[in-house]
Design a protein around this motif. Structure first.
Motif, PDB file in Angstrom:
ATOM      1  N   THR A   1     -13.653 -17.138  -2.636  1.00 13.20           N
ATOM      2  CA  THR A   1     -13.267 -16.116  -1.671  1.00 13.20           C
ATOM      3  C   THR A   1     -12.131 -16.655  -0.817  1.00 13.20           C
ATOM      4  O   THR A   1     -12.222 -17.752  -0.269  1.00 13.20           O
ATOM      5  CB  THR A   1     -14.460 -15.724  -0.777  1.00 13.20           C
ATOM      6  N   VAL A   2     -11.060 -15.880  -0.739  1.00 16.33           N
ATOM      7  CA  VAL A   2      -9.876 -16.266   0.019  1.00 16.33           C
ATOM      8  C   VAL A   2      -9.705 -15.283   1.171  1.00 16.33           C
ATOM      9  O   VAL A   2      -9.747 -14.071   0.967  1.00 16.33           O
ATOM     10  CB  VAL A   2      -8.618 -16.262  -0.884  1.00 16.33           C
ATOM     11  N   THR A   3      -9.536 -15.807   2.373  1.00 13.13           N
ATOM     12  CA  THR A   3      -9.266 -14.977   3.540  1.00 13.13           C
ATOM     13  C   THR A   3      -7.773 -15.060   3.826  1.00 13.13           C
ATOM     14  O   THR A   3      -7.213 -16.150   3.910  1.00 13.13           O
ATOM     15  CB  THR A   3     -10.064 -15.459   4.764  1.00 13.13           C
ATOM     16  N   LEU A   4      -7.149 -13.889   3.935  1.00 15.46           N
ATOM     17  CA  LEU A   4      -5.714 -13.792   4.180  1.00 15.46           C
ATOM     18  C   LEU A   4      -5.495 -13.030   5.478  1.00 15.46           C
ATOM     19  O   LEU A   4      -6.071 -11.958   5.681  1.00 15.46           O
ATOM     20  CB  LEU A   4      -5.026 -13.065   3.019  1.00 15.46           C
ATOM     21  N   SER A   5      -4.644 -13.586   6.346  1.00 12.01           N
ATOM     22  CA  SER A   5      -4.351 -12.989   7.638  1.00 12.01           C
ATOM     23  C   SER A   5      -3.002 -12.289   7.580  1.00 12.01           C
ATOM     24  O   SER A   5      -2.061 -12.792   6.965  1.00 12.01           O
ATOM     25  CB  SER A   5      -4.317 -14.104   8.689  1.00 12.01           C
ATOM     26  N   ARG A   6      -2.907 -11.149   8.238  1.00  6.13           N
ATOM     27  CA  ARG A   6      -1.634 -10.419   8.289  1.00  6.13           C
ATOM     28  C   ARG A   6      -0.632 -11.189   9.138  1.00  6.13           C
ATOM     29  O   ARG A   6      -0.937 -11.613  10.241  1.00  6.13           O
ATOM     30  CB  ARG A   6      -1.832  -9.044   8.895  1.00  6.13           C
ATOM     31  N   ALA A   7       0.596 -11.317   8.607  1.00  5.13           N
ATOM     32  CA  ALA A   7       1.662 -11.986   9.335  1.00  5.13           C
ATOM     33  C   ALA A   7       2.682 -10.968   9.850  1.00  5.13           C
ATOM     34  O   ALA A   7       3.641 -11.334  10.484  1.00  5.13           O
ATOM     35  CB  ALA A   7       2.350 -13.017   8.427  1.00  5.13           C
ATOM     36  N   GLY A   8       2.491  -9.674   9.571  1.00  6.71           N
ATOM     37  CA  GLY A   8       3.388  -8.625  10.049  1.00  6.71           C
ATOM     38  C   GLY A   8       4.087  -7.892   8.915  1.00  6.71           C
ATOM     39  O   GLY A   8       4.151  -8.375   7.804  1.00  6.71           O
ATOM     40  N   ALA A   9       4.610  -6.724   9.220  1.00  7.35           N
ATOM     41  CA  ALA A   9       5.312  -5.907   8.219  1.00  7.35           C
ATOM     42  C   ALA A   9       6.646  -6.539   7.900  1.00  7.35           C
ATOM     43  O   ALA A   9       7.282  -7.147   8.748  1.00  7.35           O
ATOM     44  CB  ALA A   9       5.492  -4.484   8.729  1.00  7.35           C
ATOM     45  N   MET A  10       7.087  -6.379   6.675  1.00 10.06           N
ATOM     46  CA  MET A  10       8.360  -6.935   6.226  1.00 10.06           C
ATOM     47  C   MET A  10       9.370  -5.800   6.057  1.00 10.06           C
ATOM     48  O   MET A  10       9.023  -4.712   5.627  1.00 10.06           O
ATOM     49  CB  MET A  10       8.181  -7.636   4.880  1.00 10.06           C
ATOM     50  N   ALA A  11      10.600  -6.078   6.373  1.00  3.82           N
ATOM     51  CA  ALA A  11      11.661  -5.080   6.186  1.00  3.82           C
ATOM     52  C   ALA A  11      12.129  -5.103   4.731  1.00  3.82           C
ATOM     53  O   ALA A  11      12.269  -6.169   4.148  1.00  3.82           O
ATOM     54  CB  ALA A  11      12.832  -5.384   7.104  1.00  3.82           C
ATOM     55  N   LEU A  12      12.332  -3.927   4.161  1.00  2.00           N
ATOM     56  CA  LEU A  12      12.864  -3.845   2.805  1.00  2.00           C
ATOM     57  C   LEU A  12      14.382  -3.901   2.866  1.00  2.00           C
ATOM     58  O   LEU A  12      14.999  -3.283   3.722  1.00  2.00           O
ATOM     59  CB  LEU A  12      12.430  -2.527   2.139  1.00  2.00           C
ATOM     60  N   ASN A  13      14.988  -4.647   1.983  1.00  2.00           N
ATOM     61  CA  ASN A  13      16.451  -4.757   1.945  1.00  2.00           C
ATOM     62  C   ASN A  13      17.040  -3.665   1.101  1.00  2.00           C
ATOM     63  O   ASN A  13      16.574  -3.262   0.130  1.00  2.00           O
ATOM     64  CB  ASN A  13      16.890  -6.118   1.404  1.00  2.00           C
TER      65      ASN A  13
ATOM     66  N   ARG B   1       0.845  -1.201   0.000  1.00  2.00           N
ATOM     67  CA  ARG B   1       0.000   0.000   0.000  1.00  2.00           C
ATOM     68  C   ARG B   1       0.871   1.238   0.000  1.00  2.00           C
ATOM     69  O   ARG B   1       1.499   1.538   1.004  1.00  2.00           O
ATOM     70  CB  ARG B   1      -0.854   0.114   1.242  1.00  2.00           C
ATOM     71  N   GLY B   2       0.866   1.926  -1.097  1.00  2.00           N
ATOM     72  CA  GLY B   2       1.573   3.190  -1.191  1.00  2.00           C
ATOM     73  C   GLY B   2       2.940   3.174  -0.543  1.00  2.00           C
ATOM     74  O   GLY B   2       3.790   2.364  -0.849  1.00  2.00           O
ATOM     75  N   ALA B   3       3.163   4.086   0.416  1.00  2.00           N
ATOM     76  CA  ALA B   3       4.470   4.257   1.046  1.00  2.00           C
ATOM     77  C   ALA B   3       4.681   3.337   2.248  1.00  2.00           C
ATOM     78  O   ALA B   3       5.733   3.363   2.856  1.00  2.00           O
ATOM     79  CB  ALA B   3       4.631   5.705   1.489  1.00  2.00           C
ATOM     80  N   HIS B   4       3.702   2.523   2.607  1.00  2.00           N
ATOM     81  CA  HIS B   4       3.840   1.623   3.749  1.00  2.00           C
ATOM     82  C   HIS B   4       4.723   0.431   3.401  1.00  2.00           C
ATOM     83  O   HIS B   4       4.835   0.038   2.245  1.00  2.00           O
ATOM     84  CB  HIS B   4       2.466   1.088   4.188  1.00  2.00           C
ATOM     85  N   LEU B   5       5.348  -0.155   4.419  1.00  2.00           N
ATOM     86  CA  LEU B   5       6.103  -1.381   4.211  1.00  2.00           C
ATOM     87  C   LEU B   5       5.144  -2.489   3.787  1.00  2.00           C
ATOM     88  O   LEU B   5       3.987  -2.506   4.216  1.00  2.00           O
ATOM     89  CB  LEU B   5       6.819  -1.801   5.500  1.00  2.00           C
ATOM     90  N   PRO B   6       5.604  -3.426   2.973  1.00  2.00           N
ATOM     91  CA  PRO B   6       4.719  -4.526   2.582  1.00  2.00           C
ATOM     92  C   PRO B   6       4.369  -5.385   3.789  1.00  2.00           C
ATOM     93  O   PRO B   6       5.160  -5.519   4.722  1.00  2.00           O
ATOM     94  CB  PRO B   6       5.544  -5.314   1.564  1.00  2.00           C
ATOM     95  N   GLU B   7       3.160  -5.940   3.761  1.00  2.00           N
ATOM     96  CA  GLU B   7       2.705  -6.817   4.831  1.00  2.00           C
ATOM     97  C   GLU B   7       2.611  -8.237   4.283  1.00  2.00           C
ATOM     98  O   GLU B   7       1.996  -8.455   3.246  1.00  2.00           O
ATOM     99  CB  GLU B   7       1.332  -6.394   5.327  1.00  2.00           C
ATOM    100  N   ARG B   8       3.200  -9.165   4.983  1.00  2.00           N
ATOM    101  CA  ARG B   8       3.107 -10.562   4.569  1.00  2.00           C
ATOM    102  C   ARG B   8       1.744 -11.104   4.981  1.00  2.00           C
ATOM    103  O   ARG B   8       1.246 -10.794   6.068  1.00  2.00           O
ATOM    104  CB  ARG B   8       4.213 -11.373   5.238  1.00  2.00           C
ATOM    105  N   LEU B   9       1.156 -11.892   4.102  1.00  2.00           N
ATOM    106  CA  LEU B   9      -0.154 -12.477   4.359  1.00  2.00           C
ATOM    107  C   LEU B   9      -0.067 -13.995   4.290  1.00  2.00           C
ATOM    108  O   LEU B   9       0.733 -14.547   3.539  1.00  2.00           O
ATOM    109  CB  LEU B   9      -1.175 -11.992   3.323  1.00  2.00           C
ATOM    110  N   ASP B  10      -0.908 -14.650   5.071  1.00  2.00           N
ATOM    111  CA  ASP B  10      -1.045 -16.095   5.039  1.00  2.00           C
ATOM    112  C   ASP B  10      -2.490 -16.436   4.717  1.00  2.00           C
ATOM    113  O   ASP B  10      -3.416 -15.828   5.268  1.00  2.00           O
ATOM    114  CB  ASP B  10      -0.689 -16.711   6.394  1.00  2.00           C
TER     115      ASP B  10
END
Length: 84
Positions: free
Chosen positions: A72-84, A51-60
């Motif tokens: 319909t697929v439900t995806l849960s947030r696994a947390g923000a990911m650090a950019l290398n 999303r825009g300028a936010h860090l990417p969020e990993r989904l499961d």
């Protein structure tokens, strides 16, 4: 704000995407659904929400519901990911 769903190195376009507490629900079909299912069952690809300028969020993937032509697929947030 632009929201993109990235699976591995591919952008997938759900037919519909909505926020839910703790994640998202999205409707998929065709090639986009195949890519998502492959990632869910061992391809090793990550699923990320950008999303825009936010860090990417990993989904499961936590749920897949098929009814008629809609999946319909439900995806849960696994947390923000650090950019290398």
């Amino acid at each position: 704000m632009t929201v993109e769903l990235i699976v591995g190195n591919r952008r997938v376009q759900p037919q519909e995407l909505r926020e839910i507490p703790g994640g998202i629900e999205a409707e998929f079909s065709g090639a986009a659904l195949n890519v998502l299912i492959d990632a869910s069952f061992g391809s090793g690809d990550t699923i990320e929400l950008w999303r825009g300028a936010h860090l990417p969020e990993r989904l499961d993937v936590i749920d897949i519901r098929m009814e008629g032509c809609a999946t319909t697929v439900t995806l849960s947030r696994a947390g923000a990911m650090a950019l290398n």
